[in-house]
Structures are given as C-alpha cells and as structure tokens.
Write an enzyme that holds these catalytic residues in place. Structure first.
Site, PDB file in Angstrom:
ATOM      1  N   HIS A  16       3.116  41.279  17.297  1.00 20.90           N
ATOM      2  CA  HIS A  16       4.160  41.220  16.281  1.00 20.90           C
ATOM      3  C   HIS A  16       5.000  42.503  16.367  1.00 20.90           C
ATOM      4  O   HIS A  16       4.453  43.593  16.516  1.00 20.90           O
ATOM      5  CB  HIS A  16       3.529  41.086  14.888  1.00 20.90           C
ATOM      6  CG  HIS A  16       4.528  40.773  13.829  1.00 20.90           C
ATOM      7  ND1 HIS A  16       5.331  41.738  13.253  1.00 20.90           N
ATOM      8  CD2 HIS A  16       4.878  39.601  13.252  1.00 20.90           C
ATOM      9  CE1 HIS A  16       6.119  41.167  12.353  1.00 20.90           C
ATOM     10  NE2 HIS A  16       5.873  39.871  12.340  1.00 20.90           N
ATOM     11  N   HIS A  20      14.063  34.771  12.032  1.00 19.76           N
ATOM     12  CA  HIS A  20      14.018  33.539  12.827  1.00 19.76           C
ATOM     13  C   HIS A  20      14.436  32.355  11.967  1.00 19.76           C
ATOM     14  O   HIS A  20      13.612  31.571  11.520  1.00 19.76           O
ATOM     15  CB  HIS A  20      12.615  33.345  13.424  1.00 19.76           C
ATOM     16  CG  HIS A  20      12.300  34.393  14.429  1.00 19.76           C
ATOM     17  ND1 HIS A  20      12.776  34.371  15.716  1.00 19.76           N
ATOM     18  CD2 HIS A  20      11.610  35.555  14.319  1.00 19.76           C
ATOM     19  CE1 HIS A  20      12.366  35.440  16.360  1.00 19.76           C
ATOM     20  NE2 HIS A  20      11.664  36.181  15.529  1.00 19.76           N
ATOM     21  N   CYS A  38      12.888  38.313   2.231  1.00 18.03           N
ATOM     22  CA  CYS A  38      12.527  39.494   1.450  1.00 18.03           C
ATOM     23  C   CYS A  38      13.716  40.441   1.483  1.00 18.03           C
ATOM     24  O   CYS A  38      14.645  40.283   2.264  1.00 18.03           O
ATOM     25  CB  CYS A  38      11.292  40.165   2.055  1.00 18.03           C
ATOM     26  SG  CYS A  38      11.596  40.875   3.680  1.00 18.03           S
ATOM     27  N   CYS A  96       2.676  44.104   2.111  1.00 18.19           N
ATOM     28  CA  CYS A  96       3.951  44.220   1.393  1.00 18.19           C
ATOM     29  C   CYS A  96       3.856  43.576   0.010  1.00 18.19           C
ATOM     30  O   CYS A  96       3.396  42.441  -0.120  1.00 18.19           O
ATOM     31  CB  CYS A  96       5.023  43.538   2.217  1.00 18.19           C
ATOM     32  SG  CYS A  96       6.545  43.298   1.321  1.00 18.19           S
ATOM     33  N   HIS A 101      11.695  44.945  10.946  1.00 16.59           N
ATOM     34  CA  HIS A 101      10.363  45.129  11.539  1.00 16.59           C
ATOM     35  C   HIS A 101      10.157  46.532  12.123  1.00 16.59           C
ATOM     36  O   HIS A 101       9.031  46.931  12.372  1.00 16.59           O
ATOM     37  CB  HIS A 101      10.136  44.146  12.690  1.00 16.59           C
ATOM     38  CG  HIS A 101      10.524  42.737  12.420  1.00 16.59           C
ATOM     39  ND1 HIS A 101      11.834  42.319  12.300  1.00 16.59           N
ATOM     40  CD2 HIS A 101       9.764  41.637  12.251  1.00 16.59           C
ATOM     41  CE1 HIS A 101      11.852  41.017  12.079  1.00 16.59           C
ATOM     42  NE2 HIS A 101      10.618  40.575  12.033  1.00 16.59           N
ATOM     43  N   GLU A 135       6.471  44.319  14.235  1.00 14.58           N
ATOM     44  CA  GLU A 135       6.110  45.353  13.261  1.00 14.58           C
ATOM     45  C   GLU A 135       4.888  46.138  13.735  1.00 14.58           C
ATOM     46  O   GLU A 135       4.861  47.369  13.676  1.00 14.58           O
ATOM     47  CB  GLU A 135       5.818  44.705  11.898  1.00 14.58           C
ATOM     48  CG  GLU A 135       5.410  45.739  10.848  1.00 14.58           C
ATOM     49  CD  GLU A 135       4.762  45.095   9.619  1.00 14.58           C
ATOM     50  OE1 GLU A 135       5.265  44.059   9.156  1.00 14.58           O
ATOM     51  OE2 GLU A 135       3.746  45.639   9.144  1.00 14.58           O
ATOM     52  N   CYS A 142      12.557  48.317   7.337  1.00 10.37           N
ATOM     53  CA  CYS A 142      12.123  48.175   5.942  1.00 10.37           C
ATOM     54  C   CYS A 142      11.402  49.428   5.462  1.00 10.37           C
ATOM     55  O   CYS A 142      10.638  50.044   6.210  1.00 10.37           O
ATOM     56  CB  CYS A 142      11.193  46.966   5.862  1.00 10.37           C
ATOM     57  SG  CYS A 142      10.248  46.879   4.352  1.00 10.37           S
TER      58      CYS A 142
END
Lengths: 218, 218
Positions: A128, A45, A17, A196, A77, A130, A100
C-alpha cells in the site's frame, strides 16, 4: 428483499475523507490558476474523479522521475522519504504536498520510534502506498506484517523494544490483537495508534448499517 | 484417585524465587554476623521461615517508624518512595535493601513513564506491598486497576498517552487483555512488561502439572 424495488441507503458518514478531498481541491485549484498539474499516482481510485481531473488536463505520473516541470501534487497517502527528497531537489518543480496530516504523523512516529531504539512493526498491506511511505522512515530493522495474514506476524523479532504502528485504514481490533501478540515478544512495547479517526467512524457506521440491510456494497 | 495413597508431585520449578531467597539469606547472614536484625514486614508468608527467623532473634516491624537502630532488611517487594527516604535518613540504621531487581526495574519504569508524560496504569492488587511501592514512583495521575475485577479498569482515563505496568505476579494473558483495553483509550500506549520471568516459568509449570493431577495446592 420484500419488494422488487430495493431501498438504497448510504452510510451516515461516507464519501472521501478530508485528506483525499483536500488533495483533490488543491489539484483543481492549481489547475484553475493556470498551472500544468500532475499528480503522483491517482489521488483516489474513483472513475468519476479520474474523468473530472482528466477533463481539466490534470495528468497522472506513476514515478517521480517521469515529472520534469510544472506543478506536482503528492497525494494523501504520502511518498517514501527518498522520493520526497528527489522531488524537493527538482528546482523546476512546483510541489504541492497533500500528504494527509495523519499519515505525516505516522511517518514522524516511525522515525521517532526508530531513533528511540524500538524495532518498528507496521501492520497493514505491504504494497500500500501509505505503508511504503511510512516504512521508509522506520529504520533498517523494521518489519511489515499483514493484518489479514497471521503467518506474517512471525516476522516480528523477539527483542527488548518493539514499536507498533498501523496503516491508517485497518480494523482497530486487529491492531489490538497485534499489540497483544507483540507484547509476548518484547519487554518494552510502544504502540502509536495510527488508525485514522475518520476511518474509525466510517467503520462504525458501516457495521451499524450492515446490520440493517440485506446487502452492502463497500 | 485410584488408590488410597495419593501420589504427591511438586512442580518442576517451585519454592521461593531468587528475590525472596536473597532477602532471607541477607537477613540470616547479618544476624550470624552479630547484628540486631529487623525485617520490614515478613520476608515471605511461610510458617517455617517465620519460625526459623524468629529462632535466630530476627524481628519483624510493620512500619519504618517502629525501627530505631540496628540492621533493617527491606524485603523483595520493595517499599514506597517516601518510606525508603525516611529509612535512608535514619543515620543510626544499617539498611539492607533486598528489593528484587525486577521490582526496582518496575519502580524505575514508573518514574520514567511519568516523567515522559504518560499516565501510568498499574494492573495488580491495590494493597499488595509491591504495588504500593511501584505506584509511589508513578506520579500524581496514576491509576491502579485490579487484574481480576474488570470494573476497576474504568479508572483508566481517555487521554493521549497511557503507560502500562503490571504487578510482577499477574498472568501475562491479563496484561495482554489490559493493554488491548488501554489501546482503545489513548493514542500512544507504552507497556513495560513487568511480569517477573521467574513467575512466568512457574505459571507454565503449574499449568502443565495441573493437567496431570487430580488436585493441586498452590
């Protein structure tokens, strides 16, 4: 499979992205400008990118404390609030914040919902990066529930005001299901749809392609 | 039916809700105190109550303009904003505002959502007196959709902020379904759950009883 040589197809919109791409570009540019660059966690990753960054001498640190000087890239993230404050306080560190814009928006929404008296409920994966970042803005009462494990939804309290946010990559249908669930537990529900839009189009493309092929690798 | 004499059962919680009961009590009390009482619309669509009020000389007007003096009871459903202002401006009129507290709360929520920049979406019956009242507070952009007619949901615009309210007597599951629908059309969704709690318990009782009897009259 009708022949021995399978046809390989790639979804219409694939690859990184723009948030991740931007973080990679920023790290490379700083490195090319002669700076000593470290990224906080892996930017993405992907073995190819990892090898490329390493070949350029770009290092990866797992913790903010491990970085003393040079240029540090905060990946797409984002990072928890206190971690960002620590990084900003390090005068000797050149900081490139590649969080982001959508994640920044989630962090802002978490803070605003908390300040407006909503108990913030985040649906996603607890560990995670984020989610770790977003929840750090969500106030003391917040809960994180797993999109794939319905039993964790019981963490949502029965209270007057619930504010719902999602990890940016979960399925929109899960967010809808969770919103309906939360509506049963409160009087005033606010849902900020932080799925997103880039992820959305990719999910659509994947579903479309999945219907046309024999096997799929995500 | 196993015998010729059916067993008649009444749901655990039945009869008028306290909003309607309060309006009836207020009208009767005013009448007993010697006032000339008129109600704006029927307090409740029940032949027994209608006959009782008529026997007490309590009249019913359909429009605010039809009432010049005496005591006017605004029923539990509430009235549109401009109608209430007209009534309040009539100095010769003694006003008893029996608008249900839950309906008042819906009207307030409609105004607040509109003021906060949300396009207000009300789910219910377009011509129901309660909805006519609530929507009058919901600003110019508001839409009303029918809980039983899915095609009307297309009235909901695709916009950044949607605010959802419901008529107090719709099924909670419909509100949940509608909230999920709205989430697809906006970024920031706020749902103020204005399904009446009294209605909720009655719906539960009705469903429970329905499972135990051969036929049911609502």
């Amino acid at each position: 499979m009708s022949t021995n040589r399978p046809e390989v197809r790639i979804a219409e919109r694939a690859g990184f992205c723009y948030g991740v791409r931007l973080a990679i570009d920023k790290a490379r540019q700083a490195s090319e400008a002669g700076e000593e660059v470290t990224t906080l966690g892996q930017l993405v990753h992907n073995p190819g990118i990892k090898a490329d960054l390493e070949s350029r001498g770009i290092q990866t640190a797992e913790l903010a404390d491990q970085v003393e000087g040079g240029t540090l890239v905060v990946r797409a993230h984002g990072v928890p609030r206190d971690e960002m404050e620590t990084l900003k306080s390090k005068g000797e560190l050149q900081l490139i914040d590649a969080t982001c814009t959508w994640v920044l928006q989630s962090q802002k929404a978490a803070r605003e919902l908390d300040e407006a008296g909503y108990t913030v409920c985040i649906i996603g994966h607890e560990n995670h990066p984020e989610v770790r970042g977003v929840r750090s803005y969500a106030g003391e009462k917040h809960v994180v529930v797993d999109d794939m494990d319905r039993s964790t939804w019981e963490r949502v309290p029965r209270t007057k005001k619930l504010g719902v946010l999602s990890q940016s990559t979960i399925l929109p249908s899960k967010l809808e299901e969770f919103a309906a669930f939360c509506l049963k537990r409160c009087h005033d529900l606010r849902v900020v749809n932080t799925v997103c839009p880039v992820t959305l189009t990719r999910q659509d493309d994947s579903v479309k392609l999945a219907a046309e092929v024999d096997a799929m690798i995500v």
